[in-house]
Design a protein around this motif. Sequence first.
Motif, PDB file in Angstrom:
ATOM      1  N   VAL A   1      -0.329   4.194   8.146  1.00 59.78           N
ATOM      2  CA  VAL A   1       0.009   3.642   6.833  1.00 59.78           C
ATOM      3  C   VAL A   1      -1.116   3.964   5.858  1.00 59.78           C
ATOM      4  CG1 VAL A   1       0.427   1.548   5.489  1.00 59.78           C
ATOM      5  CG2 VAL A   1       1.378   1.750   7.798  1.00 59.78           C
ATOM      6  N   VAL A   2      -0.747   4.535   4.718  1.00 57.50           N
ATOM      7  CA  VAL A   2      -1.683   4.731   3.617  1.00 57.50           C
ATOM      8  C   VAL A   2      -1.123   3.968   2.424  1.00 57.50           C
ATOM      9  CG1 VAL A   2      -2.754   6.391   2.048  1.00 57.50           C
ATOM     10  CG2 VAL A   2      -2.473   6.971   4.462  1.00 57.50           C
ATOM     11  N   LEU A   3      -1.800   2.891   2.019  1.00 58.07           N
ATOM     12  CA  LEU A   3      -1.286   2.018   0.954  1.00 58.07           C
ATOM     13  C   LEU A   3      -1.629   2.509  -0.441  1.00 58.07           C
ATOM     14  CD1 LEU A   3      -2.011  -1.510   2.483  1.00 58.07           C
ATOM     15  CD2 LEU A   3       0.201  -0.350   2.284  1.00 58.07           C
ATOM     16  N   SER A   4      -2.494   3.498  -0.541  1.00 57.46           N
ATOM     17  CA  SER A   4      -2.876   4.059  -1.840  1.00 57.46           C
ATOM     18  C   SER A   4      -2.891   5.579  -1.724  1.00 57.46           C
ATOM     19  CB  SER A   4      -4.249   3.525  -2.268  1.00 57.46           C
ATOM     20  OG  SER A   4      -4.620   4.054  -3.523  1.00 57.46           O
ATOM     21  N   ALA A   5      -1.704   6.167  -1.899  1.00 57.47           N
ATOM     22  CA  ALA A   5      -1.557   7.611  -1.684  1.00 57.47           C
ATOM     23  C   ALA A   5      -1.582   8.414  -2.974  1.00 57.47           C
ATOM     24  CB  ALA A   5      -0.249   7.882  -0.945  1.00 57.47           C
ATOM     25  N   ASP A   6      -1.783   7.751  -4.111  1.00 60.50           N
ATOM     26  CA  ASP A   6      -1.780   8.472  -5.389  1.00 60.50           C
ATOM     27  C   ASP A   6      -2.829   9.576  -5.387  1.00 60.50           C
ATOM     28  OD1 ASP A   6       0.068   6.731  -7.228  1.00 60.50           O
ATOM     29  OD2 ASP A   6      -1.177   5.337  -6.092  1.00 60.50           O
ATOM     30  N   GLY A   7      -2.420  10.744  -5.836  1.00 56.86           N
ATOM     31  CA  GLY A   7      -3.325  11.883  -5.911  1.00 56.86           C
ATOM     32  C   GLY A   7      -3.316  12.777  -4.692  1.00 56.86           C
ATOM     33  N   LEU A   8      -2.703  12.335  -3.601  1.00 58.70           N
ATOM     34  CA  LEU A   8      -2.647  13.172  -2.407  1.00 58.70           C
ATOM     35  C   LEU A   8      -1.589  14.255  -2.568  1.00 58.70           C
ATOM     36  CD1 LEU A   8      -2.867  10.539   0.485  1.00 58.70           C
ATOM     37  CD2 LEU A   8      -4.702  11.964  -0.434  1.00 58.70           C
ATOM     38  N   THR A   9      -1.898  15.449  -2.125  1.00 55.22           N
ATOM     39  CA  THR A   9      -0.931  16.545  -2.131  1.00 55.22           C
ATOM     40  C   THR A   9      -0.083  16.516  -0.864  1.00 55.22           C
ATOM     41  OG1 THR A   9      -2.376  18.096  -0.975  1.00 55.22           O
ATOM     42  CG2 THR A   9      -2.594  17.963  -3.391  1.00 55.22           C
ATOM     43  N   ASP A  10       1.003  17.268  -0.871  1.00 56.60           N
ATOM     44  CA  ASP A  10       1.836  17.365   0.327  1.00 56.60           C
ATOM     45  C   ASP A  10       1.007  17.851   1.513  1.00 56.60           C
ATOM     46  OD1 ASP A  10       3.798  16.725  -1.477  1.00 56.60           O
ATOM     47  OD2 ASP A  10       5.089  18.442  -1.020  1.00 56.60           O
ATOM     48  N   GLU A  11       0.156  18.827   1.272  1.00 58.73           N
ATOM     49  CA  GLU A  11      -0.643  19.391   2.355  1.00 58.73           C
ATOM     50  C   GLU A  11      -1.616  18.360   2.912  1.00 58.73           C
ATOM     51  OE1 GLU A  11      -0.171  20.789  -0.624  1.00 58.73           O
ATOM     52  OE2 GLU A  11       1.168  22.436  -0.029  1.00 58.73           O
ATOM     53  N   GLN A  12      -2.184  17.556   2.041  1.00 61.85           N
ATOM     54  CA  GLN A  12      -3.112  16.529   2.500  1.00 61.85           C
ATOM     55  C   GLN A  12      -2.398  15.437   3.291  1.00 61.85           C
ATOM     56  OE1 GLN A  12      -4.735  15.626  -1.343  1.00 61.85           O
ATOM     57  NE2 GLN A  12      -6.570  16.887  -1.030  1.00 61.85           N
ATOM     58  N   MET A  13      -1.211  15.027   2.821  1.00 62.46           N
ATOM     59  CA  MET A  13      -0.451  14.022   3.576  1.00 62.46           C
ATOM     60  C   MET A  13      -0.033  14.561   4.936  1.00 62.46           C
ATOM     61  SD  MET A  13       1.805  11.954   0.728  1.00 62.46           S
ATOM     62  CE  MET A  13       2.343  13.377  -0.240  1.00 62.46           C
ATOM     63  N   GLN A  14       0.376  15.823   4.978  1.00 64.75           N
ATOM     64  CA  GLN A  14       0.743  16.412   6.259  1.00 64.75           C
ATOM     65  C   GLN A  14      -0.449  16.453   7.207  1.00 64.75           C
ATOM     66  OE1 GLN A  14       4.111  17.811   7.353  1.00 64.75           O
ATOM     67  NE2 GLN A  14       2.804  16.996   8.969  1.00 64.75           N
TER      68      GLN A  14
ATOM     69  N   VAL B   1       5.611   4.008 -11.095  1.00 64.68           N
ATOM     70  CA  VAL B   1       5.431   4.809 -12.309  1.00 64.68           C
ATOM     71  C   VAL B   1       5.416   3.903 -13.531  1.00 64.68           C
ATOM     72  CG1 VAL B   1       6.438   6.618 -13.743  1.00 64.68           C
ATOM     73  CG2 VAL B   1       6.466   6.840 -11.252  1.00 64.68           C
ATOM     74  N   ILE B   2       6.278   2.878 -13.526  1.00 61.65           N
ATOM     75  CA  ILE B   2       6.294   1.893 -14.599  1.00 61.65           C
ATOM     76  C   ILE B   2       6.057   0.518 -13.991  1.00 61.65           C
ATOM     77  CG2 ILE B   2       7.786   3.243 -16.111  1.00 61.65           C
ATOM     78  CD1 ILE B   2      10.108   1.480 -15.199  1.00 61.65           C
ATOM     79  N   GLU B   3       5.442  -0.367 -14.750  1.00 60.59           N
ATOM     80  CA  GLU B   3       5.138  -1.700 -14.243  1.00 60.59           C
ATOM     81  C   GLU B   3       6.419  -2.417 -13.831  1.00 60.59           C
ATOM     82  OE1 GLU B   3       2.775  -5.782 -15.571  1.00 60.59           O
ATOM     83  OE2 GLU B   3       2.810  -4.031 -16.898  1.00 60.59           O
ATOM     84  N   GLY B   4       6.414  -2.958 -12.629  1.00 59.24           N
ATOM     85  CA  GLY B   4       7.585  -3.652 -12.112  1.00 59.24           C
ATOM     86  C   GLY B   4       8.614  -2.739 -11.468  1.00 59.24           C
ATOM     87  N   GLY B   5       8.384  -1.446 -11.513  1.00 65.24           N
ATOM     88  CA  GLY B   5       9.310  -0.495 -10.919  1.00 65.24           C
ATOM     89  C   GLY B   5       9.070  -0.324  -9.432  1.00 65.24           C
ATOM     90  N   PRO B   6       9.904   0.489  -8.783  1.00 62.22           N
ATOM     91  CA  PRO B   6       9.736   0.691  -7.343  1.00 62.22           C
ATOM     92  C   PRO B   6       8.516   1.537  -7.011  1.00 62.22           C
ATOM     93  CG  PRO B   6      11.455   2.129  -8.184  1.00 62.22           C
ATOM     94  CD  PRO B   6      11.060   1.231  -9.324  1.00 62.22           C
ATOM     95  N   HIS B   7       8.017   1.334  -5.810  1.00 67.24           N
ATOM     96  CA  HIS B   7       6.985   2.198  -5.253  1.00 67.24           C
ATOM     97  C   HIS B   7       7.657   3.394  -4.590  1.00 67.24           C
ATOM     98  CE1 HIS B   7       3.499  -0.683  -5.309  1.00 67.24           C
ATOM     99  NE2 HIS B   7       4.489  -1.566  -5.363  1.00 67.24           N
ATOM    100  N   ALA B   8       7.191   4.568  -4.881  1.00 65.92           N
ATOM    101  CA  ALA B   8       7.624   5.716  -4.080  1.00 65.92           C
ATOM    102  C   ALA B   8       6.944   5.643  -2.724  1.00 65.92           C
ATOM    103  CB  ALA B   8       7.281   7.026  -4.772  1.00 65.92           C
ATOM    104  N   VAL B   9       7.659   6.039  -1.681  1.00 68.47           N
ATOM    105  CA  VAL B   9       7.075   6.115  -0.350  1.00 68.47           C
ATOM    106  C   VAL B   9       7.561   7.397   0.299  1.00 68.47           C
ATOM    107  CG1 VAL B   9       8.918   4.729   0.705  1.00 68.47           C
ATOM    108  CG2 VAL B   9       6.712   4.924   1.857  1.00 68.47           C
ATOM    109  N   ARG B  10       6.661   8.063   0.989  1.00 65.07           N
ATOM    110  CA  ARG B  10       7.001   9.298   1.699  1.00 65.07           C
ATOM    111  C   ARG B  10       6.535   9.170   3.138  1.00 65.07           C
ATOM    112  NH1 ARG B  10       5.193  14.282  -2.024  1.00 65.07           N
ATOM    113  NH2 ARG B  10       6.308  15.434  -0.396  1.00 65.07           N
TER     114      ARG B  10
END
Length: 287
Positions: free
Chosen positions: A28-41, A59-68
């Motif tokens: 689990v990575v709870l703060s993935a902002d800025g990571l590239t696909d290659e880095q996540m892989q 992306v907007i306050e109160g909006g969903p979190h993206a998860v990959r």
Amino acid sequence: MLDLDHHPEILRYTAFTRDPKGGNPAGVVLSADGLTDEQMQKIAADVGFSETAFLFAPVIEGGPHAVRYFSPLAEIGFCGHATIALAIAHADREGAGSLSLQTKVGLIPVETHHAGDGFTATLISVPPKVRDIGEEDLHEVLAAFRWAPDDLDPDLSPAIGNAGNDHPVLAAHTRERLRDLDYDFDRLGALMAARDWTTIQLVWKENEHSYHSRNPFPPGGVVEDPATGAAAAAFGGYLREVGLVTPPVEVDITQGVDMGRPSSLRLFIPDDRARGISVTGAAMPLR
């Protein structure tokens, strides 16, 4: 070692259990902002579990979190056990509450709740779909498992369930048949790769509200997955579609016992076929 300007905190949890020797481990990575696909892989490969989940700020306050989700080999659209692990890791830091997760298969709401000295999490899958497996594919998958047609439970017809990923459902006629799992890894893996199946949901019906499950997982490079939330949701959709339950109803799935990593998954199956299946489980950090 991972070469990153930003070194994210990488957590390790095991899902659908309160025992560190049970359940299905996930990164689990709870703060993935800025990571590239290659880095996540690369992170997923270094962690080495079947999946690692990466959470991004809304992306907007109160909006969903993206998860990959990444396996050690490739990105996948959705992973149930890593979602449960992620939600409880988040609750361990921020407290119980709601998360709205934007996955590649759709929006997945998750609720965490206090339960004793820890948390449980409940995800709601995308609306499941069920379709026929096809005679040729059924023949090939049975051959890979070295099962005869009479090894199947005649009351649970083979089918493919999908609650984000495809999971063929095969029901064993006896608990002994399910326990004695010895299959052709390469043959099954080739078929699953050709059909884009994620795991095979092998089940045995203990009673109307209780099933035992095993999930062969050659696409992940492992013989068997000890707890599979996405397959459980797909199975819940299958039970509703073929009329084996009278919803709304709860169903318990016990998985991982035969591989020494016992796991417990609870389904809530609503009567509205346009609604997803709820999957609930515990999780705990691995030290």
